[in-house]
Design a protein around this motif. Structure first.
Motif, mmCIF file in Angstrom:
data_model
loop_
_atom_site.group_PDB
_atom_site.id
_atom_site.type_symbol
_atom_site.label_atom_id
_atom_site.label_comp_id
_atom_site.label_asym_id
_atom_site.label_seq_id
_atom_site.Cartn_x
_atom_site.Cartn_y
_atom_site.Cartn_z
ATOM 1 N N GLY A 171 0.819 -1.137 -0.079
ATOM 2 C CA GLY A 171 -0.030 0.185 -0.158
ATOM 3 C C GLY A 171 0.841 1.136 0.118
ATOM 4 N N GLY A 172 2.076 1.118 0.605
ATOM 5 C CA GLY A 172 2.884 2.352 0.741
ATOM 6 C C GLY A 172 3.497 2.737 -0.491
ATOM 7 N N ARG A 173 3.542 1.895 -1.388
ATOM 8 C CA ARG A 173 4.441 2.160 -2.805
ATOM 9 C C ARG A 173 3.201 2.423 -3.907
ATOM 10 N N LEU A 174 1.941 2.123 -3.358
ATOM 11 C CA LEU A 174 1.174 2.406 -4.604
ATOM 12 C C LEU A 174 0.797 3.744 -4.929
ATOM 13 N N SER A 175 1.395 4.649 -4.114
ATOM 14 C CA SER A 175 1.140 6.222 -4.380
ATOM 15 C C SER A 175 2.189 6.279 -5.394
ATOM 16 N N TYR A 176 3.175 5.866 -5.836
ATOM 17 C CA TYR A 176 3.939 5.853 -6.950
ATOM 18 C C TYR A 176 3.390 5.415 -8.347
ATOM 19 N N THR A 177 3.683 5.959 -9.347
ATOM 20 C CA THR A 177 3.362 5.570 -10.686
ATOM 21 C C THR A 177 4.179 4.367 -11.037
ATOM 22 N N LEU A 178 3.669 3.434 -11.947
ATOM 23 C CA LEU A 178 4.508 2.360 -12.489
ATOM 24 C C LEU A 178 5.680 2.609 -13.098
ATOM 25 N N LEU A 179 6.167 3.879 -13.476
ATOM 26 C CA LEU A 179 7.359 4.218 -13.987
ATOM 27 C C LEU A 179 8.241 5.130 -12.988
ATOM 28 N N ALA A 180 7.874 4.956 -11.592
ATOM 29 C CA ALA A 180 8.609 5.716 -10.445
ATOM 30 C C ALA A 180 9.546 4.484 -10.062
ATOM 31 N N PRO A 181 10.808 4.662 -9.597
ATOM 32 C CA PRO A 181 11.490 3.811 -9.001
ATOM 33 C C PRO A 181 10.803 3.337 -7.496
ATOM 34 N N GLY A 182 10.517 4.306 -6.921
ATOM 35 C CA GLY A 182 9.761 4.103 -5.581
ATOM 36 C C GLY A 182 8.478 2.944 -5.397
ATOM 37 N N ARG A 183 7.871 2.828 -6.768
ATOM 38 C CA ARG A 183 7.095 1.529 -6.537
ATOM 39 C C ARG A 183 7.449 0.572 -6.662
ATOM 40 N N TYR A 184 8.847 0.456 -6.653
ATOM 41 C CA TYR A 184 9.487 -1.328 -6.752
ATOM 42 C C TYR A 184 10.241 -1.628 -5.626
ATOM 43 N N ASN A 185 10.365 -2.583 -5.047
ATOM 44 C CA ASN A 185 11.260 -2.833 -4.081
ATOM 45 C C ASN A 185 12.415 -4.154 -4.015
ATOM 46 N N VAL A 186 12.261 -4.506 -5.524
ATOM 47 C CA VAL A 186 13.122 -5.728 -5.671
ATOM 48 C C VAL A 186 13.758 -5.296 -7.101
ATOM 49 N N TRP A 187 15.101 -5.354 -7.255
ATOM 50 C CA TRP A 187 15.869 -4.826 -8.175
ATOM 51 C C TRP A 187 16.780 -5.828 -8.640
ATOM 52 N N GLY A 188 17.004 -6.182 -10.018
ATOM 53 C CA GLY A 188 18.118 -6.811 -10.705
ATOM 54 C C GLY A 188 19.392 -5.993 -10.448
ATOM 55 N N GLN A 189 20.475 -6.704 -11.107
ATOM 56 C CA GLN A 189 21.690 -6.300 -10.853
ATOM 57 C C GLN A 189 22.092 -5.261 -12.025
ATOM 58 N N GLY A 190 21.367 -5.418 -13.125
ATOM 59 C CA GLY A 190 21.403 -4.578 -14.430
ATOM 60 C C GLY A 190 22.258 -5.203 -15.387
ATOM 61 N N THR A 191 21.979 -4.749 -16.694
ATOM 62 C CA THR A 191 22.872 -5.049 -17.852
ATOM 63 C C THR A 191 22.877 -4.129 -18.809
ATOM 64 N N GLN A 192 24.331 -3.720 -19.175
ATOM 65 C CA GLN A 192 24.596 -2.516 -19.849
ATOM 66 C C GLN A 192 23.999 -2.480 -21.373
ATOM 67 N N VAL A 193 23.715 -1.685 -21.915
ATOM 68 C CA VAL A 193 23.413 -1.169 -23.174
ATOM 69 C C VAL A 193 24.195 -0.044 -23.736
ATOM 70 N N THR A 194 24.792 -0.296 -24.818
ATOM 71 C CA THR A 194 25.480 0.826 -25.377
ATOM 72 C C THR A 194 25.127 0.893 -26.849
ATOM 73 N N VAL A 195 24.994 2.103 -27.159
ATOM 74 C CA VAL A 195 24.522 2.379 -28.750
ATOM 75 C C VAL A 195 25.465 3.377 -29.201
ATOM 76 N N SER A 196 26.208 3.007 -30.105
ATOM 77 C CA SER A 196 27.237 4.148 -30.887
ATOM 78 C C SER A 196 26.818 4.427 -32.240
ATOM 79 N N SER A 197 27.231 5.681 -32.510
ATOM 80 C CA SER A 197 26.845 6.291 -33.891
ATOM 81 C C SER A 197 27.514 6.136 -34.927
#
Length: 130
Positions: A104-130
């Motif tokens: 309930g406490g996190r539902l005040s955040y939109t789905l695109l806000a970090p505060g909505r989520y409490n579990v995170w992955g470690q990340g994966t790098q994306v690099t786009v070159s011109s």
């Protein structure tokens, strides 16, 4: 233990495509909303796309609409981010996140806000070159 593991990042040229995957374990994946975020050096973490649990309703930040597609396979406990027509400004570390369990406490955040989520992955790098 709740865990999210991302994969699929890499280096591509402008206009290229990548598909990111995020596999969940340790909780009832299908009942949780999921989101993809990115963070470039020196910038705040930004919500890119999100998908709800039951109806699979999707949300996107304006800069990726029409280029990125979020989807989920509940049988595989996996959420995907298909990224097409990539641009150099898409370069960042990409993270997936889960709202688990929905609070309930996190539902005040939109789905695109970090505060909505409490579990995170470690990340994966994306690099786009011109």
């Amino acid at each position: 233990q709740v865990q999210l593991v991302e994969s699929g990042g890499g280096s591509v040229q402008t206009g290229g495509s990548l598909r990111l995957s995020c596999t969940a374990s340790g909780y009832t994946y299908s009942s949780n909303s999921m989101g993809w975020f990115r963070q470039a050096p020196g910038k705040e973490r930004e919500g890119v796309a999100a998908i709800t649990s039951l109806l699979g309703t999707t949300y996107y930040t304006a800069s990726v609409k029409g280029r990125f597609t979020i989807s989920r396979d509940n049988a595989k406990s996996t959420v995907y981010l298909q990224m097409n027509n990539l641009k150099p400004e898409d370069t960042a570390m990409y993270y997936c996140a889960a709202d688990s369990p929905p609070s309930g406490g996190r539902l005040s955040y939109t789905l695109l806000a970090p505060g909505r989520y409490n579990v995170w992955g470690q990340g994966t790098q994306v690099t786009v070159s011109s």
